[in-house]
Write an enzyme that holds these catalytic residues in place. Structure first.
Site, mmCIF file in Angstrom:
data_model
loop_
_atom_site.group_PDB
_atom_site.id
_atom_site.type_symbol
_atom_site.label_atom_id
_atom_site.label_comp_id
_atom_site.label_asym_id
_atom_site.label_seq_id
_atom_site.Cartn_x
_atom_site.Cartn_y
_atom_site.Cartn_z
ATOM 1 N N ASP A 1 0.815 -1.218 0.000
ATOM 2 C CA ASP A 1 0.000 0.000 0.000
ATOM 3 C C ASP A 1 0.850 1.270 0.000
ATOM 4 O O ASP A 1 0.312 2.371 0.123
ATOM 5 C CB ASP A 1 -0.893 0.032 1.256
ATOM 6 C CG ASP A 1 -2.116 -0.846 1.072
ATOM 7 O OD1 ASP A 1 -2.437 -1.172 -0.087
ATOM 8 O OD2 ASP A 1 -2.742 -1.197 2.090
ATOM 9 N N HIS B 1 27.391 5.730 -12.828
ATOM 10 C CA HIS B 1 26.067 5.839 -12.193
ATOM 11 C C HIS B 1 26.006 5.001 -10.914
ATOM 12 O O HIS B 1 24.996 4.362 -10.628
ATOM 13 C CB HIS B 1 24.956 5.417 -13.166
ATOM 14 C CG HIS B 1 24.778 6.399 -14.288
ATOM 15 N ND1 HIS B 1 24.090 6.097 -15.441
ATOM 16 C CD2 HIS B 1 25.197 7.679 -14.433
ATOM 17 C CE1 HIS B 1 24.103 7.157 -16.244
ATOM 18 N NE2 HIS B 1 24.771 8.120 -15.648
ATOM 19 N N ASP C 1 28.056 13.103 -6.249
ATOM 20 C CA ASP C 1 27.257 13.790 -7.278
ATOM 21 C C ASP C 1 25.851 13.841 -6.719
ATOM 22 O O ASP C 1 25.156 12.820 -6.661
ATOM 23 C CB ASP C 1 27.330 13.005 -8.592
ATOM 24 C CG ASP C 1 26.559 13.678 -9.725
ATOM 25 O OD1 ASP C 1 25.735 14.577 -9.458
ATOM 26 O OD2 ASP C 1 26.772 13.281 -10.884
ATOM 27 N N ASP D 1 22.520 20.171 -9.417
ATOM 28 C CA ASP D 1 23.276 18.974 -9.819
ATOM 29 C C ASP D 1 24.758 19.296 -9.669
ATOM 30 O O ASP D 1 25.358 19.905 -10.551
ATOM 31 C CB ASP D 1 22.908 18.647 -11.277
ATOM 32 C CG ASP D 1 23.623 17.416 -11.800
ATOM 33 O OD1 ASP D 1 24.269 16.716 -11.002
ATOM 34 O OD2 ASP D 1 23.503 17.148 -13.013
ATOM 35 N N HIS E 1 31.994 10.565 -20.928
ATOM 36 C CA HIS E 1 30.669 11.200 -20.947
ATOM 37 C C HIS E 1 30.776 12.628 -21.474
ATOM 38 O O HIS E 1 31.873 13.147 -21.713
ATOM 39 C CB HIS E 1 30.005 11.151 -19.561
ATOM 40 C CG HIS E 1 30.760 11.819 -18.449
ATOM 41 N ND1 HIS E 1 30.823 13.187 -18.317
ATOM 42 C CD2 HIS E 1 31.471 11.305 -17.403
ATOM 43 C CE1 HIS E 1 31.519 13.484 -17.236
ATOM 44 N NE2 HIS E 1 31.949 12.366 -16.665
ATOM 45 N N HIS F 1 24.789 19.214 -19.545
ATOM 46 C CA HIS F 1 23.418 19.024 -20.050
ATOM 47 C C HIS F 1 22.581 20.196 -19.565
ATOM 48 O O HIS F 1 22.965 20.876 -18.599
ATOM 49 C CB HIS F 1 22.837 17.693 -19.547
ATOM 50 C CG HIS F 1 22.993 17.477 -18.068
ATOM 51 N ND1 HIS F 1 22.135 18.018 -17.133
ATOM 52 C CD2 HIS F 1 23.940 16.825 -17.347
ATOM 53 C CE1 HIS F 1 22.535 17.685 -15.918
ATOM 54 N NE2 HIS F 1 23.649 16.966 -16.001
ATOM 55 N N HIS G 1 18.231 16.342 -16.107
ATOM 56 C CA HIS G 1 18.598 16.411 -17.526
ATOM 57 C C HIS G 1 17.411 17.091 -18.187
ATOM 58 O O HIS G 1 16.432 16.438 -18.551
ATOM 59 C CB HIS G 1 18.847 15.019 -18.104
ATOM 60 C CG HIS G 1 20.072 14.364 -17.528
ATOM 61 N ND1 HIS G 1 20.472 13.095 -17.845
ATOM 62 C CD2 HIS G 1 21.005 14.827 -16.645
ATOM 63 C CE1 HIS G 1 21.587 12.806 -17.196
ATOM 64 N NE2 HIS G 1 21.929 13.826 -16.459
ATOM 65 N N GLU H 1 30.586 19.681 -16.344
ATOM 66 C CA GLU H 1 30.989 18.571 -15.487
ATOM 67 C C GLU H 1 31.990 17.618 -16.120
ATOM 68 O O GLU H 1 31.696 16.443 -16.349
ATOM 69 C CB GLU H 1 29.750 17.784 -15.044
ATOM 70 C CG GLU H 1 28.795 17.372 -16.162
ATOM 71 C CD GLU H 1 27.666 16.497 -15.633
ATOM 72 O OE1 GLU H 1 27.961 15.484 -14.976
ATOM 73 O OE2 GLU H 1 26.495 16.809 -15.880
ATOM 74 N N TYR I 1 38.307 9.079 -15.176
ATOM 75 C CA TYR I 1 38.016 7.817 -14.480
ATOM 76 C C TYR I 1 39.053 6.804 -14.956
ATOM 77 O O TYR I 1 39.062 6.439 -16.137
ATOM 78 C CB TYR I 1 36.589 7.340 -14.810
ATOM 79 C CG TYR I 1 35.588 8.470 -14.677
ATOM 80 C CD1 TYR I 1 35.001 8.760 -13.449
ATOM 81 C CD2 TYR I 1 35.281 9.290 -15.768
ATOM 82 C CE1 TYR I 1 34.122 9.834 -13.314
ATOM 83 C CE2 TYR I 1 34.418 10.365 -15.644
ATOM 84 C CZ TYR I 1 33.845 10.628 -14.416
ATOM 85 O OH TYR I 1 32.992 11.698 -14.287
ATOM 86 N N ARG J 1 35.093 13.834 -10.703
ATOM 87 C CA ARG J 1 34.203 14.675 -11.511
ATOM 88 C C ARG J 1 34.005 15.982 -10.748
ATOM 89 O O ARG J 1 33.892 15.971 -9.517
ATOM 90 C CB ARG J 1 32.850 13.994 -11.764
ATOM 91 C CG ARG J 1 31.911 14.820 -12.648
ATOM 92 C CD ARG J 1 30.778 14.005 -13.269
ATOM 93 N NE ARG J 1 29.934 13.314 -12.317
ATOM 94 C CZ ARG J 1 29.977 12.018 -12.043
ATOM 95 N NH1 ARG J 1 30.854 11.255 -12.661
ATOM 96 N NH2 ARG J 1 29.171 11.477 -11.149
ATOM 97 N N GLU K 1 31.514 19.259 -11.022
ATOM 98 C CA GLU K 1 30.292 19.671 -11.729
ATOM 99 C C GLU K 1 29.683 20.897 -11.073
ATOM 100 O O GLU K 1 29.398 20.890 -9.871
ATOM 101 C CB GLU K 1 29.267 18.523 -11.700
ATOM 102 C CG GLU K 1 27.931 18.889 -12.322
ATOM 103 C CD GLU K 1 26.985 17.702 -12.438
ATOM 104 O OE1 GLU K 1 27.097 16.758 -11.613
ATOM 105 O OE2 GLU K 1 26.140 17.716 -13.337
#
Ligand code: GLY
Ligand code: MN
Ligand code: MN
Length: 448
Positions: free
Chosen positions: A39, A245, A262, A273, A356, A360, A367, A394, A398, A415, A417
């Site tokens: 529920d 990710h 991130d 972001d 990457h 964006h 995004h 960003e 890696y 990273r 950003e």
């Protein structure tokens, strides 16, 4: 709901109505509630397009716009849940149609149960229909039913709309340029998120679990009034930072690890972001620092290209040029084997360590919507930046273990950003409060 947001939504509705044919009808439902399990429901989040034009956050609501025709003025009509004292005891306040009309500035409002009847009336003799073409099977079915009801009156001379237009194509372009109300909210979301990153940096100690740092972020988001994270926070210690990710956030940090976070909050429907990468023990090692300075230089090069009139793709190109040069200088790529920076870029060899894009659009969706290219022009070139566009910058690096890659860099993921809004003079960085240089980070993390 502030008066400024109500005014901004009314102005956006007026802009849409001005683009529609006389008498045309636009239909825009919000998102349905969703069960998580049993529920228990997922926390409700309105549809971004619907909110953009309505400012209304309740589920079970549909916005209908009818463009002016002859003596008939344009109309904004909301369908929403009726007041219900029993349900409000269980689930909380509802505006109801009268409250919604009074508070949000609609011309008319009806209970959602009257949608089918009213749509058959509103679509009769409308020349055109605007909605999100091909986005929702449920809406397609409803529209089919409403059109069938209109067409059944054909013998009486009633005509059904003969044209359909994609409402999202129009709204995507509008959403790309943030108005003053949006920019103000995005700045607040960014400031809260920058504080959250700072808090996590200051709390970090070797041996902490990733989720402990995630908790610091959530604490700062909520205590500042942000409704939720804008997306699943990434808190990645050590090698986990090389998983782009990574969201498990359940590993224990070790002395000497870098932590890549991130994360950004959603405040009043708008996302921040931010990525920051810092040493869990408060001091960068020499190899960490070398890669960090490289990514920071790449970000600065990208930011220098964040100016009105320059192509969107220029930021990525600038970041890649710096990163590729650094990969050669630091020996991640072997000059003797791969050649010059131009060769690296032409062969896309930098993608071994930077796979990457450099950013964006950012807005209600992390995004965010809006075209990146001028699709109507030959070769579909990258579009030019305009004042009011909001975006992330960003770059990252890696380094996974591989033959020929110096071992001192293995498992380092970085990273950096930030969120910016293009303005007449170049851009404004919304996330400036989050420590970013090596000196700023080490100072923020130094014991008091
Ligand atoms: N946090 C998602 C992104 O950086 O694109
Ligand atoms: Mn991003
Ligand atoms: Mn991000």
């Amino acid at each position: 709901m502030t008066a400024a947001v109500v005014r901004a939504c009314a102005a956006r509705r007026a802009a849409v109505l001005a683009r529609m044919q006389p008498g045309a009808v636009a239909i825009l439902p919000t998102t349905a509630e969703a069960l998580r399990n049993g529920d228990a429901e997922y926390p409700y989040r309105h549809d971004s397009y619907f909110y953009y034009l309505s400012g209304f956050c309740e589920p079970d609501a549909v916005l209908v716009l009818v463009a002016a025709r002859g003596a008939q003025a344009a109309q904004s009509i909301l369908f929403c849940r009726a007041k219900n004292s029993e349900r409000e005891i269980w689930d909380g306040f509802r505006h109801g149609p009268d409250g919604a009309r009074a508070h949000f500035g609609f011309d008319a409002a009806f209970p959602i149960e009257e949608l089918d009847t009213e749509m058959a009336r509103l679509l009769a003799d409308a020349p055109a229909l605007w909605y999100a073409l091909g986005h929702s099977a449920a809406l397609d079915v409803q529209i089919k039913t409403w059109l069938a009801a209109v067409r059944s009156q054909a013998r009486s001379g009633v005509r059904a709309p003969a044209e359909a237009h994609d409402l999202f194509v129009l709204l995507d372009e509008m959403r790309l340029i943030k108005d003053d109300s949006e920019q103000a909210t995005m700045l607040r979301a960014s400031q809260i998120s920058a504080r959250a990153h700072t808090r996590a940096m200051k709390a970090a100690r070797p041996g902490m679990f990733e989720y402990e740092l995630e908790a610091e972020l959530l604490h700062e988001f909520r205590r500042s009034g942000a409704q939720s994270p804008a997306y699943t926070s990434i808190v990645a210690a050590g090698a986990n930072a090389c998983v782009l990710h990574y969201v498990a956030n359940n590993a224990q940090s070790r002395d000497g690890d870098l932590i890549l976070i991130d994360a950004g909050c959603e405040l009043d429907g708008y996302a921040a972001d931010i990525s920051r990468t810092f040493p869990v023990n408060g001091r960068f090692s020499a190899p960490q620092r070398a890669l960090y300075e490289l990514v920071l230089a790449a970000q600065n090069a990208a930011l220098a290209a964040a100016r009105p009139g320059l192509p969107y793709s220029g930021m990525h190109d600038a970041a890649v040029a710096v990163l590729a040069g650094g990969m050669l200088d630091l020996g991640l790529l072997d000059k003797a084997v791969v050649g010059s920076v131009d060769d690296v870029i032409a062969e896309r060899l930098h993608q071994q360590f930077y796979m990457h894009g450099t950013g964006h659009w950012l807005g209600m969706d992390v995004h965010d919507v809006g075209a990146y290219r001028d699709s109507h022009l030959d070769g579909k070139p990258s579009r030019a930046l305009l004042a009011g566009m909001a975006l992330t910058v960003e770059p990252g690096i890696y380094v996974r273990p591989a033959a020929g890659v110096p071992e001192q860099f293995w498992h380092i993921g970085i990273r950096i950003e930030d969120d910016v809004i293009i303005d007449a003079g170049g851009h404004r960085i919304l996330t400036i409060d989050a420590p970013k240089t090596v000196a700023e980070i080490e100072a923020a993390m130094a014991p008091a």
